[in-house]
Structures are given as C-alpha cells and as structure tokens.
Design a protein around this motif. Structure first.
Motif, short mmCIF file in Angstrom:
data_model
loop_
_atom_site.label_atom_id
_atom_site.label_comp_id
_atom_site.label_asym_id
_atom_site.label_seq_id
_atom_site.Cartn_x
_atom_site.Cartn_y
_atom_site.Cartn_z
N THR A 258 54.51 -63.50 3.55
CA THR A 258 54.56 -64.99 3.34
C THR A 258 53.20 -65.77 3.37
N ILE A 259 53.02 -66.46 2.42
CA ILE A 259 51.68 -66.99 2.25
C ILE A 259 51.78 -68.65 2.65
N LYS A 260 51.41 -68.92 3.77
CA LYS A 260 51.59 -70.42 4.27
C LYS A 260 50.74 -71.47 3.51
N ASN A 261 51.80 -72.64 3.69
CA ASN A 261 51.08 -73.86 3.18
C ASN A 261 50.01 -73.96 1.79
N VAL A 262 50.83 -73.57 0.69
CA VAL A 262 49.94 -73.29 -0.45
C VAL A 262 49.67 -74.35 -1.34
N GLN A 263 50.36 -75.45 -1.10
CA GLN A 263 50.13 -76.79 -1.92
C GLN A 263 50.55 -76.12 -3.49
N TYR A 264 51.89 -75.84 -3.34
CA TYR A 264 52.50 -75.36 -4.57
C TYR A 264 52.14 -76.19 -5.98
N LYS A 265 52.46 -77.28 -5.79
CA LYS A 265 52.29 -78.06 -6.99
C LYS A 265 50.93 -78.21 -7.73
N GLU A 266 50.00 -77.56 -6.94
CA GLU A 266 48.47 -77.60 -7.27
C GLU A 266 48.31 -76.41 -7.98
N LEU A 267 49.16 -75.40 -8.07
CA LEU A 267 48.78 -74.09 -8.60
C LEU A 267 48.99 -73.54 -9.93
N GLY A 268 49.61 -74.77 -10.54
CA GLY A 268 49.49 -74.62 -11.97
C GLY A 268 50.42 -73.38 -12.56
N ILE A 269 49.98 -72.70 -13.59
CA ILE A 269 50.77 -71.69 -14.18
C ILE A 269 50.61 -70.33 -13.17
N ILE A 270 49.77 -70.21 -12.11
CA ILE A 270 49.53 -69.05 -11.39
C ILE A 270 50.77 -68.36 -11.06
N PRO A 271 51.80 -68.96 -10.40
CA PRO A 271 52.82 -68.21 -9.93
C PRO A 271 53.48 -67.45 -11.02
N ASP A 272 53.81 -68.42 -12.12
CA ASP A 272 54.64 -68.03 -13.15
C ASP A 272 53.61 -66.76 -13.91
N THR A 273 52.53 -66.71 -13.88
CA THR A 273 51.83 -65.46 -14.56
C THR A 273 52.06 -64.19 -13.87
N PHE A 274 52.17 -64.56 -12.52
CA PHE A 274 52.67 -63.05 -11.74
C PHE A 274 54.03 -62.89 -12.03
N ARG A 275 54.87 -63.80 -12.12
CA ARG A 275 56.29 -63.49 -12.51
C ARG A 275 56.44 -62.70 -13.72
N ARG A 276 55.61 -62.85 -14.69
CA ARG A 276 55.43 -62.51 -15.95
C ARG A 276 55.23 -60.87 -15.92
N LEU A 277 54.39 -60.67 -14.68
CA LEU A 277 54.52 -58.91 -14.40
C LEU A 277 55.73 -58.60 -13.51
N GLY A 278 56.73 -59.34 -13.43
CA GLY A 278 57.87 -58.88 -12.68
C GLY A 278 58.18 -59.16 -11.29
N ILE A 279 57.13 -59.87 -11.01
CA ILE A 279 56.87 -59.91 -9.23
C ILE A 279 57.66 -61.30 -8.63
#
Length: 435
Positions: A258-279
């Motif tokens: 669990t990665i705490k307090n990430v300010q998710y809305k500021e991460l842009g396309i970073i999470p989705d790019t990792f999702r494209r690897l199937g994560i």
C-alpha cells in the motif's frame, strides 16, 4: 565510505510505504524563497543529498534557515550576501549541484544580477541550459561567460515583461523564467511552458506570495509583474517517481504493498501506464493498493500490434519512470517497445539487466524491446554499478526480484533522489544492507 547495497532477492514484500516529498518540486520551491525578504515555511521536504545541498547553499548565501521538524523548514532571505556569488566556495558547491541553476531566476528578479558556475549532474545525455538563458535574455538580462573563471555573469537591472516561446517545454527552464518574470516590469507571456504538477505548485505558491500568474496547468502562462512578494507556507506534493517505483517494485516481486497519501489526481497517466503492463492498481481513499500478483500481462494495441510506451512532456508519461517500466516489463507476459524520446544514453543500463537474464533488445540509444519472461525464469543476482538516479532504482527493483545476492555500487546516485531507501524497503521485509 558506505558505498554499496547488498541485496538478497526473491523475497515477497508486504506493508505500507509513504512516498517522500517530490525532489523535482523541492529544487524549484526552495529557490523561490529568494524572491522575498519575508519568512517562507516549506513542509514535506525530502531528506536527500540534492535537496540538502541546496538548503546548505541557501544558508551560505545568507538565508536564515531554521529546521522545525524532520521535513519542515523556514527560510528568510532578508540579508543575501551578493559577494558570495563571486567566491570559490560558491563555484565548488554550485558547480556540483544541477539544481543550483534554479537560484538564478529569483536572484535576477530581486537583485538585478547573478553569477553561476557551469553546472554538472547526471549522466543522461546533454541537458541543455539554453532554454533558461534565452528566456532571461528575452526579459532583458545580459550574459557574459568567462571561460577562465568558469562563471556566467548576468546583469538584469532592467527586466521587462515580454512574449517568450520556449524552444522546449523544459520544467526547470519554465520555472526559472517564471521566477524571473514575477518581479519584472509589465506582462510576460510564456508559450510552450511546461505544465507539470510541480510547476503548478510553484505558480500557486508564487500567487499566494502576491504574484499574478494566470493559465496555471496549461502551456500558456501570463504573468503580470509585481514590485514585491510576501512570505507564505507551502507543502510539497509526494514524489510521483517514487510512487511509480513502488508500483513497479510490488509487481516485480509479487508483493502486496500500500502506497500512502499519493495525491492521486496529480499522478496524470502514471497509474494507467502501469496498468497497461497488466498491473492491478486499486485506489483506496488517497492510497494506492497493489495486490500480490503472480502474473501480469502486457496489453496490446486494439489492432493487436505490440504495445509502445514512450515518454513525452507532461501530461505525457514522465521520462523518469521509463527505466522503471522497462524493468517491470521484464517479468510481464508479452512484449513492449520502450521509446526514450527525451534523453539519449538513458537506456544504457540494460546491459546489467541482460547479465541478470532479462530478454531485451537494445535497438538504438533511444529504443529497447523487452520480451517478458512471465516469471517463468527468475533473474539472477549480480554485481553492478548505478549510472544515474532512476536507473539505480530500476536496478534495485530488479535485484529485489532476482534469485540470490546482488551488489549495487555507486549508490550515492540512488541517494541523490530517494531518502533512506534501504530503511524503508527493510520495513517492507526486503533483505538489503549497506556494505
């Protein structure tokens, strides 16, 4: 001299980790304290070499620095010693720190002059500083480079607002020009401005200090010059590069993190790019939860062609995470082309990954094809040296997932960007020691 990490890899990790404050934001925000004689309080400052060196440099030039807690400081730049900038001490300190270029904009704006040693830093190709200098010149600054001394001297006694079209959307270049323009006479327009969250943070902070900047978050900034700025308080964003690194670490080691307090809305396309690897990535409140995964499969494009992941200026994918993506792809199912457009020489660390057993074809200095092992084969531990901050952490992730012992030398490079990384990984169950 503690200069290596020894890692016993192949262990699953588990737990929570809190990302540090953003390194790249810190270098801008800390330079901005020079724009006012009043007190500025900054919190969530990462405890890393590049940032601590800059804080020390501020102290040397006469800023009153007070540490209120582990990550919070106050700065009061009431009495700046302008002679310090002609000194040998400044030359050696300023020259060893790439972030020192960031103090130039504020100094020009407030005092009408500055001098800077030729900067050094990372080995990731030619990082030009032309953008900074051309911007200052358009505002009316005059440069004089003295090759004998190795100093640039700048006279900016009469900065005037103007229209500036940047030749590249440089984050530090934009930040530096913004800081010079806030106190210039008249209106400055910057087109093709960088619009990273860190730059937005800087602009919001300057506005709280009394600046007049509009267009924050876009690539067109309009700045109406003011005569002076006041003190303020500022809290830095969590470091998105660290957050991305931890997502990659969890996937590669099959760990639940669990990665705490990430300010998710500021991460842009970073999470989705990792999702494209199937994560798998789940958002819980403002925490990112990565479940333990034995497999992750790289998506293909809709027409079935091989996935390409490339970096681009924000809101594109940040180049700092491309080496992490490359490493994580090693154990995915499927193939991916990694295209490093913005810097050359950043992919040259793949030779170490090949020694560990990865299947990677280095096409040229900018492109590498990764053929995923789908965790059918474990990487093997080796001895290696870290060439730059981001490659260093990528190699660290590879080592934590590998079978047997790895040794990483030149970890100063890693520690320029990641605070107490060994202690924080130990808390997740990693077997990592300094030797």
């Amino acid at each position: 001299m503690k200069n290596a990490f020894e890692i016993q890899g192949g262990k699953k990790l588990k737990g929570e980790i809190i990302p540090q404050g953003a390194k790249n934001e810190a270098l801008q925000i800390l330079s901005a304290v020079l724009l006012t004689s009043e007190k500025v309080t900054v919190s969530n400052i990462p405890d890393i070499k590049d940032v601590n060196k800059l804080i020390e440099l501020l102290g040397d030039m006469g800023v009153t620095v007070e540490r209120l807690s582990a990550d919070t400081y106050t700065f009061e730049a009431a009495n700046i010693d302008l002679d310090f900038f002609q000194s040998e001490a400044f030359k050696s300190k300023g020259g060893s720190l790439r972030g020192s270029i960031m103090i130039v904009g504020p100094l020009l704006a407030r005092f009408g002059k500055a001098s800077i040693p030729k900067p050094g830093g990372d080995k990731i190709g030619r990082r030009r500083l032309d953008t900074h200098f051309l911007g200052f010149e358009k505002l009316g600054a005059r440069f004089n480079y003295n090759p004998e001394e190795g100093f640039y001297r700048v006279d900016a006694s009469d900065l005037k607002g103007t229209y500036i079209l940047l030749d590249e959307a440089s984050v530090t270049g934009t930040a530096n020009i913004v800081m010079a323009a806030v106190l210039a006479k008249g209106t400055t327009t910057i087109y093709n401005a960088a619009c990273e969250p860190y730059l937005q943070q800087l602009c919001k902070m300057l506005n709280r200090m009394g600046a007049k900047i509009i267009g924050i978050g876009s690539n067109l900034l309009t700045i109406e010059g003011v005569t002076e700025l006041k003190g303020t308080e500022h809290r830095m964003l969590p470091d998105m590069i660290e957050i991305g690194s931890f997502i990659g670490l969890a996937a590669m080691t099959g760990s639940e993190i669990t990665i705490k307090n990430v300010q998710y809305k500021e991460l842009g396309i970073i999470p989705d790019t990792f999702r494209r690897l199937g994560i798998k990535i789940e958002l819980k409140g403002d925490d990112i939860f990565i479940p333990a995964q034995d497999h992750y499969e790289i998506e293909t494009f809709i027409d079935g062609s091989i996935m390409t992941i490339a970096d681009a200026p924000w809101p594109g994918f940040t180049p700092d995470l491309l080496s992490i993506i490359l490493v994580v792809a090693i154990q995915a199912k499927g193939s991916v082309l990694i295209h490093q457009k913005m810097f050359e020489s950043r992919l040259f660390f793949v030779d170490k990954l090949l020694d560990m057993g990865a299947q990677i074809i280095l096409c040229d200095p900018h492109r590498a094809t990764v053929i995923g092992l789908d965790k059918q084969v474990q990487l093997r531990g080796i001895s290696m040296t870290s060439p730059d901050i981001r490659a260093g952490v990528s190699l660290l992730i590879a080592a934590l997932s590998a079978q047997g012992k790895s040794t990483i030398y030149n970890i100063e490079q890693i520690e320029r960007g990641y605070q107490h990384i060994d202690e924080r990984l130990k808390a997740l169950g990693a077997d990592i020691v300094r030797i």
